[in-house]
Every structure is written in C-alpha cells, then in structure tokens.
Design an enzyme around this catalytic site. Structure first.
Site, mmCIF file in Angstrom:
data_model
loop_
_atom_site.group_PDB
_atom_site.id
_atom_site.type_symbol
_atom_site.label_atom_id
_atom_site.label_comp_id
_atom_site.label_asym_id
_atom_site.label_seq_id
_atom_site.Cartn_x
_atom_site.Cartn_y
_atom_site.Cartn_z
ATOM 1 C CG ASN A 109 43.473 43.414 33.573
ATOM 2 O OD1 ASN A 109 43.782 44.441 34.175
ATOM 3 N ND2 ASN A 109 44.378 42.537 33.160
ATOM 4 C CD1 TRP A 110 38.831 48.198 33.411
ATOM 5 C CD2 TRP A 110 38.885 50.022 34.716
ATOM 6 N NE1 TRP A 110 37.534 48.530 33.726
ATOM 7 C CE2 TRP A 110 37.544 49.647 34.530
ATOM 8 C CE3 TRP A 110 39.165 51.136 35.504
ATOM 9 C CZ2 TRP A 110 36.475 50.349 35.106
ATOM 10 C CZ3 TRP A 110 38.113 51.840 36.080
ATOM 11 C CH2 TRP A 110 36.780 51.448 35.875
ATOM 12 C CE LYS A 111 45.364 43.650 29.797
ATOM 13 N NZ LYS A 111 45.934 42.971 28.641
ATOM 14 C CG HIS B 230 47.619 39.515 33.324
ATOM 15 N ND1 HIS B 230 48.384 39.962 32.277
ATOM 16 C CD2 HIS B 230 46.333 39.531 32.901
ATOM 17 C CE1 HIS B 230 47.586 40.250 31.254
ATOM 18 N NE2 HIS B 230 46.337 39.996 31.606
ATOM 19 C CD GLU C 22 49.293 42.602 29.874
ATOM 20 O OE1 GLU C 22 48.824 43.283 30.795
ATOM 21 O OE2 GLU C 22 48.644 42.315 28.835
ATOM 22 C CD GLU D 14 43.942 36.957 30.322
ATOM 23 O OE1 GLU D 14 42.994 37.670 30.010
ATOM 24 O OE2 GLU D 14 45.013 37.413 30.741
ATOM 25 N N GLY E 60 45.398 41.165 23.323
ATOM 26 C CA GLY E 60 45.576 42.430 22.606
ATOM 27 C C GLY E 60 45.888 42.279 21.130
ATOM 28 C CB SER F 51 41.378 39.190 21.313
ATOM 29 O OG SER F 51 42.698 39.656 21.161
ATOM 30 N N GLY G 14 40.163 42.649 28.577
ATOM 31 C CA GLY G 14 41.119 43.747 28.671
ATOM 32 C C GLY G 14 40.572 44.984 27.971
ATOM 33 N N GLY G 15 41.069 45.250 26.768
ATOM 34 C CA GLY G 15 40.738 46.479 26.033
ATOM 35 C C GLY G 15 39.245 46.808 25.990
#
Ligand code: 13P
Length: 259
Positions: free
Chosen positions: A9-11, A94, A96, A166, A172, A212, A233-234
């Site tokens: 997920n590149w957000k 998600h 967010e 999640e 994060g 994470s 994610g990151g």
C-alpha cells in the site's frame, strides 16, 4: 493451498513519475513465485499509467479506495466501475479511511459490494485502536467491523474478499502485536466467517496482517498459523526491502509445503 498475498500500500506517496520508477525498480528486483501473489496499490492517478506499464504476471494492481456508486454527482470520487479493468484489487475500510476521513460502516459495506459487483477483489481492513486494545475490546471491535463490512455479501461473493487485520496502533509505529495476539484475532475472524458463511468459506478466506511489516519481521508474521499474507505500508516503498519481503514469504511457503 491458496497463494500467499503480499500487498504493497503506497498510500499518498510517489507522484506518477516516481511511481513508474518504483515499479520499474520492483520489476527488476522482485522474483515471481507461483505460490505468491504480489499486489501494488499506488495512488489512483498513478494506477492508470502503471496499468499500462505493469507485467501482470509479476504484479497485480490494487486501488486504495473507491466510491460505491457507479457514477453520479459525487465530486472528487472515483467509482469501482471506473477502476474495473485497471485494478484487480481494492482496499476497503483502511484505518486511515476510517479514522482520518471518518468513513462510516455503511459506506464501507457498500464499497465492498461495489468492488465485487465490478469484478474485482476486496481487501477489507479491520483493526482496533490503542484505546480499544487497552480496554480489552479487540475481539469485539474486529468482529463488529467484519460483520458490518460483509453485511451485503453473499456466500458466493465472499470468495472475492480477503480480510486484513491492521491494528491502528501498529500502523507506521514500529510496534507489532505478538504472534499469539495475531493468531487470536485470526481465530475470531475465521470463527465469525464460519458462522456467517460456513466452515469451507472460513478455511478458504485469506487473512492478512498489516502494521509495521518489514523485512526483519516478515518471517515471524507469516509463520503465524492462519496468516495468509501481509499488507505492507512504508516498507513497500523501498524496492530492495519489498523484494526481501517477497523472498521471505517464498521461504515460508516452501517451509509450509515441506511440513
Ligand atoms: P505501515 O506498514 O507503514 O505500518 O503501514 C501499514 C498499513 O497501513 C498498510 O495498509
């Protein structure tokens, strides 16, 4: 055995040009394995151009969100109908979206339905906040989110859904639940699927972990019984690290196959 599903997920990172460069780099570094499905979820704008660049035997594409109406006067939105043919997967609900954009359960369930109606796979995200966790409400929260998110989905359609656990507090932050905590949630989710759709659906649905994830913890996370994949994610924005995650996922699959 279902394929392991590793989703990046590149957000809201990487404009179209940078997204293209990242895909180029990933296509050189990520090995293709038969038992592993790798899905890249760039921003909606980059999705269109990456769909022309991607080798779909190597990567599938996913959207990070969609709107549930097929078309209409909904300024700023992109519908599942518009994503059809471009994306294979759509992430729905998600954390967010739920917490930053206050997305309602009603919208989330309509979105899951719209994704399936338009021939794509939905990745429904569930997870508790730090507060809910410390209040001992994790099981109840994820169960409620699951039941609500699948409220419009039939037993045939549920085959097009994966669930991503999640925990909000793990996203994060570098904090990750213990394997036992993840296993406990996985059991809650499968039990509820079994109540709603029967034992076979509960065994077959893919449950992912997200929050994470990195190259160091992939092996441990994917070794949790019942975890069929990861939502990254990151670490999915770094080609070398994401490639390392895929290699570790492959090593876990090989180990499972030899058991
Ligand atoms: P991080 O891997 O950066 O914690 O993000 C997880 C996530 O939200 C993926 O959807």
């Amino acid at each position: 055995m279902a394929k392991k599903l590793i989703v990046g997920n590149w957000k809201m990172y990487n404009n179209t040009q940078k997204a293209s460069l990242l895909l180029h780099s990933l296509s050189e570094k990520v090995e293709t394995h038969r038992d592993i499905e790798v899905v890249l979820c760039p921003n909606t704008l980059a999705l269109q151009s990456l769909s022309l660049q991607v080798n779909r035997r190597q990567f599938k594409l996913g959207a990070q969100n969609c709107y549930w109406r097929d078309e209409g006067a909904f300024t700023g939105e992109v519908s599942a109908t518009m994503l059809r043919g471009i994306a294979d997967y759509v992430i729905v609900g998600h954390s967010e979206r739920r917490h930053v954009f206050r997305e309602a359960e009603r919208d989330i369930r309509q979105k899951v339905q719209a994704v399936i109606r338009n021939g794509m796979q939905a990745i429904l995200c569930v997870g508790e906040t730090a507060r809910e966790r410390s209040d001992g409400e994790t099981a109840e929260v994820v169960r409620d989110q699951l039941v609500s998110g699948l409220a419009n989905i039939t037993s045939e359609e549920v085959a097009s859904v994966s669930i991503a656990y999640e925990p909000v507090w793990a996203i994060g932050t570098g904090s990750v639940p213990t394997p036992a905590d993840i296993r406990a949630v996985e059991k809650v989710l499968r039990k509820e699927i079994s109540v709603l759709y029967g034992k076979k659906a509960a065994e077959e649905i893919r449950i992912l972990y997200g929050g994470s994830v990195n190259a160091e913890n992939t092996t441990e996370l994917l070794s949790v019984k019942g975890v069929d994949g990861l939502l990254v994610g990151g670490a999915s924005l770094k080609a070398d690290e994401f490639a390392a995650i895929i290699e570790q996922a492959f090593a876990v699959t090989k180990k499972d196959a030899n058991k």
